[in-house]
Scaffold this motif. Structure first.
Motif, PDB file in Angstrom:
ATOM      1  N   PHE A   7      96.834   0.574 -18.816  1.00 52.78           N
ATOM      2  CA  PHE A   7      96.767   1.020 -20.073  1.00 52.78           C
ATOM      3  C   PHE A   7      96.286   2.575 -20.280  1.00 52.78           C
ATOM      4  O   PHE A   7      96.848   3.474 -21.236  1.00 52.78           O
ATOM      5  CB  PHE A   7      95.722   0.257 -21.320  1.00 52.78           C
ATOM      6  CG  PHE A   7      96.767  -0.784 -22.156  1.00 52.78           C
ATOM      7  CD1 PHE A   7      97.312  -1.797 -21.129  1.00 52.78           C
ATOM      8  CD2 PHE A   7      96.595  -0.910 -23.050  1.00 52.78           C
ATOM      9  CE1 PHE A   7      97.974  -2.694 -21.845  1.00 52.78           C
ATOM     10  CE2 PHE A   7      97.572  -1.784 -23.973  1.00 52.78           C
ATOM     11  CZ  PHE A   7      98.246  -2.743 -23.049  1.00 52.78           C
ATOM     12  N   ALA A   8      95.578   3.289 -19.256  1.00 51.07           N
ATOM     13  CA  ALA A   8      95.602   4.322 -19.122  1.00 51.07           C
ATOM     14  C   ALA A   8      96.854   5.240 -18.851  1.00 51.07           C
ATOM     15  O   ALA A   8      97.019   6.235 -19.376  1.00 51.07           O
ATOM     16  CB  ALA A   8      94.410   4.710 -17.948  1.00 51.07           C
ATOM     17  N   ALA A  11      98.894   5.315 -21.990  1.00 49.33           N
ATOM     18  CA  ALA A  11      98.542   6.646 -23.063  1.00 49.33           C
ATOM     19  C   ALA A  11      99.220   7.701 -22.606  1.00 49.33           C
ATOM     20  O   ALA A  11      99.642   8.764 -23.385  1.00 49.33           O
ATOM     21  CB  ALA A  11      96.739   6.878 -22.795  1.00 49.33           C
ATOM     22  N   ALA A  15     102.298   9.933 -24.894  1.00 49.90           N
ATOM     23  CA  ALA A  15     102.391  11.095 -25.019  1.00 49.90           C
ATOM     24  C   ALA A  15     103.550  11.949 -24.661  1.00 49.90           C
ATOM     25  O   ALA A  15     104.095  13.060 -25.051  1.00 49.90           O
ATOM     26  CB  ALA A  15     101.093  12.004 -24.717  1.00 49.90           C
ATOM     27  N   GLY A  39     100.441   3.133 -31.581  1.00 48.23           N
ATOM     28  CA  GLY A  39      99.289   2.161 -30.954  1.00 48.23           C
ATOM     29  C   GLY A  39     100.018   1.213 -30.332  1.00 48.23           C
ATOM     30  O   GLY A  39     101.131   0.777 -30.469  1.00 48.23           O
ATOM     31  N   VAL A  52      95.387   1.168 -26.769  1.00 55.23           N
ATOM     32  CA  VAL A  52      95.537   2.602 -26.730  1.00 55.23           C
ATOM     33  C   VAL A  52      96.189   3.093 -28.147  1.00 55.23           C
ATOM     34  O   VAL A  52      96.742   2.452 -28.641  1.00 55.23           O
ATOM     35  CB  VAL A  52      96.560   2.853 -25.598  1.00 55.23           C
ATOM     36  CG1 VAL A  52      97.166   4.365 -25.836  1.00 55.23           C
ATOM     37  CG2 VAL A  52      96.044   2.787 -24.222  1.00 55.23           C
ATOM     38  N   GLY A  53      95.640   4.171 -28.452  1.00 61.82           N
ATOM     39  CA  GLY A  53      96.195   5.115 -29.786  1.00 61.82           C
ATOM     40  C   GLY A  53      95.641   4.380 -31.171  1.00 61.82           C
ATOM     41  O   GLY A  53      94.314   3.660 -31.190  1.00 61.82           O
ATOM     42  N   TYR A  55      95.828   1.624 -32.395  1.00 60.78           N
ATOM     43  CA  TYR A  55      95.910   0.039 -32.377  1.00 60.78           C
ATOM     44  C   TYR A  55      95.270  -0.718 -33.297  1.00 60.78           C
ATOM     45  O   TYR A  55      95.552  -1.821 -33.553  1.00 60.78           O
ATOM     46  CB  TYR A  55      95.634  -0.561 -30.860  1.00 60.78           C
ATOM     47  CG  TYR A  55      94.278  -0.349 -30.498  1.00 60.78           C
ATOM     48  CD1 TYR A  55      93.529  -1.176 -30.681  1.00 60.78           C
ATOM     49  CD2 TYR A  55      93.998   0.584 -29.988  1.00 60.78           C
ATOM     50  CE1 TYR A  55      92.109  -1.539 -30.399  1.00 60.78           C
ATOM     51  CE2 TYR A  55      92.524   0.602 -29.489  1.00 60.78           C
ATOM     52  CZ  TYR A  55      91.603  -0.243 -29.761  1.00 60.78           C
ATOM     53  OH  TYR A  55      90.311  -0.054 -29.255  1.00 60.78           O
TER      54      TYR A  55
END
Ligand code: GLN
Length: 304
Positions: A7-8, A11, A15, A39, A52-53, A55
Motif C-alpha cells: 500500500f505504501a 500511494a 501519484a 482512495g 491509502v488516500g 478512502y
C-alpha cells in the motif's frame, strides 16, 4: 503478502499515474465531485484493513449497487430470476438499447442498466416499501447504519434519465416490466445514488469473498452457491464492454460505477475498493483500473 508495504507503493504509484479521462457529466450532480480524489481500501477475510488516500470519503457508488440489488432479488426469486434476465456478457455500453430489441426485452445480464431495471421491477413487486426495505438490507449486510441514498443525486439523475426511460419503456412493451415505470425508475435512481467510502465498500462486499457470509459480523447474506454465481456474473459482466479488459489486466470479479468507484473480490481472500472519479471511454474509472492492475500484479493475487 505484506500488504502494508504494497500500500505504501500504491500511494507512490497513484501519484505517478496520469489522471486521464472525464468525470461523468450526464448526471449533473456527479460533475460536482473533485476529479483529483483518489482512495483505495482492502479488507481481508481476517479483517486486516489497509487504505491509502481518500478512502474514508463517501462517494456515489452508482452501478456498484446493482450487485446488491441482484443479491436481494436472487435470494428472493432463486432460479426463477433467470426467466427475466440472462447471465451473458453484453459487449455493449452500460446503457445500450441495441441488443434489447433483438432479444425481445430480455436484458443480457443484471449488471447493465436494462438488467438492473428488471431487477428493480422484481423488487418493486416483492417488497412492500422497496426503497426502505432495500436500504435496510444494505445496512444489515455489514452492520453499517450510516449508509444512505443521496436525494440530490437521485433527483439529478431523474431529471436527465432519458436513456433509462427509453430502456424501461422498451422492456415494458415486451412485457418484461410488470409495475408502473415511474415507480421502478424512481427506485432505480435511488439505488444508484447510494453513497459509501472505499473502506465501507470493501468491508461491505466481503460476503462475496466469504461464500455469502460477512465474516466481520457472521451475517449470512446469501447462500454459498448464489455467492459463487454472483461472482461469476461480475467476472463476465461487471465492466460492460470492458469486462474482458478488466479480466485480462486485473483478473478478479468486480463491478464499476460511473461515480468512479470499483469494487473487486478475491474469493477466499479479500475485497478491495478503489475510487477515482475520472472515467475512461467505457465509463470505468481510468486510474482505478490501473491501480487494481498494479495491485493484483504486485501481490500476485489474481484468481487465475
Ligand atoms: N445511474 C447510472 C445510470 O443509470 C449508473 C450507470 C453506471 O454506474 N454505469 O446511468
Amino acid at each position: 503478502m505484506n500488504y502494508k508495504d504494497l500500500f505504501a507503493e500504491i500511494a507512490v504509484q497513484a501519484a505517478q499515474i496520469e489522471n486521464l479521462g472525464e468525470v461523468a457529466a450526464y448526471i449533473p450532480e456527479l460533475q460536482r465531485v473533485d476529479p483529483l480524489k483518489f482512495g483505495i481500501h482492502l479488507t481481508t477475510l481476517e479483517n486486516e484493513n489497509f487504505g491509502v488516500g481518500d478512502y474514508q470519503e463517501k462517494f456515489s457508488i452508482q452501478s456498484i449497487a446493482k450487485v446488491l440489488s441482484l443479491t436481494l432479488a436472487f435470494d428472493l426469486e432463486d432460479d426463477k430470476l433467470w426467466r427475466r434476465v440472462d447471465v451473458e456478457p453484453s459487449g455493449t455500453p452500460f446503457n445500450s438499447l441495441v441488443q434489447l430489441e433483438y432479444e425481445k426485452g430480455i436484458p443480457r445480464n443484471p449488471l447493465i442498466n436494462a438488467g438492473a431495471l428488471v431487477i428493480c421491477d422484481i423488487l418493486v413487486s416483492r417488497l412492500k416499501n422497496p426503497k426502505r426495505e432495500f436500504i435496510e438490507f444494505v445496512r444489515k449486510i455489514a452492520g453499517n447504519q450510516a449508509i444512505n441514498y443521496c436525494q440530490r443525486t437521485a433527483d439529478s439523475e431523474k431529471s436527465t434519465g432519458y436513456k433509462n426511460a427509453a430502456l424501461i419503456n422498451l422492456m415494458k412493451s415486451y412485457g418484461n416490466i410488470h409495475n408502473d415505470i415511474d415507480v421502478v425508475l424512481d427506485f432505480y435512481f435511488h439505488l444508484c445514488s447510494i453513497e459509501m467510502s472505499c473502506q465501507e465498500l470493501s468491508q461491505h462486499f466481503l460476503f462475496l469473498a466469504a461464500g455469502g457470509i460477512n465474516p466481520l459480523n457472521n451475517e449470512k447474506v446469501i447462500s454459498a452457491s448464489k455467492s459463487k454465481r454472483i461472482n461469476a456474473i461480475m467476472q463476465l459482466c461487471g465492466f460492460y464492454d470492458e469486462a474482458g479488459e478488466f479480466s485480462f489486466r486485473v483478473g478478479l470479479p468486480g463491478k464499476s460505477g460511473v461515480g468512479g468507484g470499483i469494487v473487486a473480490i478475491h474469493p477466499g481472500q479479500y475485497s478491495v475498493a478503489v475510487w477515482s472519479p475520472k472515467l475512461n471511454q467505457k465509463g470505468n474509472s481510468y486510474k482505478g483500473m490501473k491501480i487494481l492492475e498494479f495491485f493484483t500484479t504486485r501481490s500476485e493475487s489474481s484468481i487465475f
